[in-house]
Scaffold this motif. Structure first.
Motif, PDB file in Angstrom:
ATOM      1  N   PRO A   1      63.692  18.709  79.707  1.00  0.00           N
ATOM      2  CA  PRO A   1      62.786  18.494  80.559  1.00  0.00           C
ATOM      3  C   PRO A   1      61.307  19.019  80.345  1.00  0.00           C
ATOM      4  O   PRO A   1      61.488  19.882  79.564  1.00  0.00           O
TER       5      PRO A   1
ATOM      6  N   HIS B   1      59.136  21.236  81.218  1.00  0.00           N
ATOM      7  CA  HIS B   1      58.699  22.198  82.064  1.00  0.00           C
ATOM      8  C   HIS B   1      57.397  22.924  81.334  1.00  0.00           C
ATOM      9  O   HIS B   1      57.290  22.758  80.208  1.00  0.00           O
TER      10      HIS B   1
ATOM     11  N   ASP C   1      57.989  19.400  86.128  1.00  0.00           N
ATOM     12  CA  ASP C   1      58.712  18.546  85.423  1.00  0.00           C
ATOM     13  C   ASP C   1      58.824  16.965  85.943  1.00  0.00           C
ATOM     14  O   ASP C   1      58.756  16.982  87.246  1.00  0.00           O
TER      15      ASP C   1
END
Length: 362
Positions: free
Chosen positions: A4, A6, A91
Motif C-alpha cells: 500500500p 501509505h 493509499d
C-alpha cells in the motif's frame, strides 16, 4: 502484491510548493510553513447519499437553543488556548494511479503575515488525471490570501468573500492552463481554514468534512464522551448531478443528466475545478462555504475524499478515530490507521485520502 502506498506528513508537501518561483528566493532562508514534522502543532488563536446535509450544516451554524446556552457560557469566560494537531495519510487503493492531492499547512500565512492564526488543510480529488488537483494545491490558498483573507481582525463576511474569490480565480487560471496544455481533467475539493478560533469549510464535489462534537461537558469543562458518544456532524454538502438543485442548474445551462445520474452520461459530480469540456453544461467551481466557532465541545475533524466515505459512514469514522485517540495514538498514526482500515479491511476500491485534525483544549 504491491504494498500500500501509505504516505504521511513527512513524505511530501512543503510550503515551497505554494510559493511562486519569484518568491522562493526571498524565502530561501526562512523556515516558512515546514510540514516535515509528523505531528503538526500550532498554538491558539457513509451517511447515506440521500441524507439532507443541509440540516447537518445548520446544526453547526445555528446550534439550536441548547447550543446557544452553552455558547453563552463559553463566551462569558476568557478564551482558552486551542492547540491544533493534524496529519494525513493516503493509499491509491485498487486504482493504478493516485489522483488525490492534499495540503496540510499548520501555519498558512506564507507571505501574508498577520496576528490571527491561519491554518489550512485540503484534499483535492482528481478525476481523469491529477493535473487539476495539483494546480489547485499550488494556487488556491495563495489566491484566497491574495483576495483578502483576514489576517489582523477577523471578519466572517470578508473571509467568505476571499475564499469564494480564491476558488473563482483558481478555476479561471486552471482553465487557461488546461487550454494551453491540452488537458481536460478535473478535481473536487474539501478545504478548511482556521482563523483564530473560527473554522471555515469550503467544498465542491463529493469530498466531505465531518466534525466530532461532544454532546455535553461536565462541571469542570471536560468532555464526557465516555457516557455521551461524540456526535458526527457533516459540514459539507455533496454536489452531484443527480441531486435536484444541481440537476436544475445543469439543465438551465443546457446540460443533460442521463439515466445513470451523470452529466452528459459521463461526469458524476456537478462542481469541480477544471473539467473544461463540461463548464458549458453547468459544472461550476463555486463552493459551499460555512463557518463555526471552535468551543470546548469540538474534538476533531476528518476530511476525506469520496473513497473514504464510500466505506465509512460519518458516525463510524468518528467512533474509529475517537477509539484511537483514547488509546493515546499520535495523530500521524491515527490517519494512517483510518486509511488502512478503509482500504485493507473495508476494501475501498478508489483512491483514499484522509486528514485528521485534532483540537486540544488547554
Amino acid at each position: 502484491m504491491e504494498k500500500p502506498n501509505h504516505k504521511h506528513a513527512a513524505d511530501s508537501f512543503s510550503s515551497e510548493d505554494l510559493v511562486s518561483p519569484v518568491k522562493k528566493a526571498k524565502k530561501s532562508e526562512e523556515t516558512g510553513c515546514d510540514t516535515s514534522d509528523g505531528n503538526r502543532k500550532l498554538p491558539s488563536g457513509a451517511e447515506d447519499e440521500k441524507q439532507d446535509a443541509g440540516e447537518a450544516i445548520a446544526a453547526v451554524a445555528n446550534r439550536g437553543a441548547e447550543e446557544e446556552d452553552n455558547r453563552s457560557c463559553v463566551l462569558a469566560e476568557e478564551k482558552k488556548e486551542i492547540i491544533v494537531e493534524a496529519d494525513v495519510a493516503e493509499d491509491k487503493g485498487a486504482r493504478h494511479t493516485m489522483e488525490d492531492v492534499w495540503v496540510v499547512l499548520p501555519d498558512a500565512s506564507l507571505d501574508f503575515p498577520g496576528k490571527l492564526r491561519c491554518a489550512h488543510f485540503a484534499i483535492y480529488d482528481g478525476h481523469g488525471g491529477r493535473l487539476a488537483a495539483e494546480f489547485a494545491k499550488k494556487h488556491l490558498h495563495l489566491n484566497v490570501l491574495s483576495a483578502g483573507l483576514p489576517r489582523e481582525l477577523l471578519d466572517v463576511k470578508v473571509a467568505k468573500k476571499a475564499i469564494l474569490e480564491g476558488f473563482r480565480k483558481t478555476d479561471e487560471l486552471l482553465l487557461q492552463e488546461s487550454v494551453s496544455g491540452g488537458w481536460q481533467d478535473g478535481a473536487t475539493a474539501v478545504c478548511v481554514w482556521i482563523l483564530d478560533q473560527k473554522v471555515f469549510i469550503a467544498n465542491i464535489g463529493d469530498a466531505k468534512a465531518v466534525l466530532a462534537r461532544s454532546s455535553a461537558t461536565n462541571e469542570l469543562g471536560n468532555h464526557t464522551e465516555a457516557s455521551n458518544p461524540l456526535k458526527a456532524i457533516v459540514l459539507t454538502r455533496e454536489h452531484k448531478a443527480i441531486y435536484p438543485l444541481e440537476r436544475s442548474r445543469i439543465q438551465k445551462s443546457g446540460g443533460v443528466v442521463s439515466s445513470n445520474g451523470r452529466l452528459q452520461g459521463r461526469l458524476e459530480v456537478s462542481r469541480a475545478f477544471g473539467d473544461r469540456q463540461f463548464k458549458k453544461f453547468g459544472v461550476t467551481s463555486t463552493p459551499d462555504i460555512h463557518a463555526f466557532e471552535l468551543t470546548e465541545r469540538d474534538n476533531f475533524m476528518i476530511l476525506g475524499c469520496d473513497g473514504l466515505w464510500e466505506v465509512f459512514g460519518p458516525s463510524d469514522a468518528v467512533a474509529f478515530v475517537q477509539k484511537l485517540l483514547k488509546e493515546g495514538l499520535p495523530v500521524s498514526m491515527i490517519s494512517r490507521r483510518l486509511v488502512k482500515e478503509a482500504v485493507k479491511e473495508r476494501r475501498c476500491k478508489d483512491n483514499c485520502t484522509a486528514i485528521v485534525i485534532v483540537f486540544k483544549h488547554g
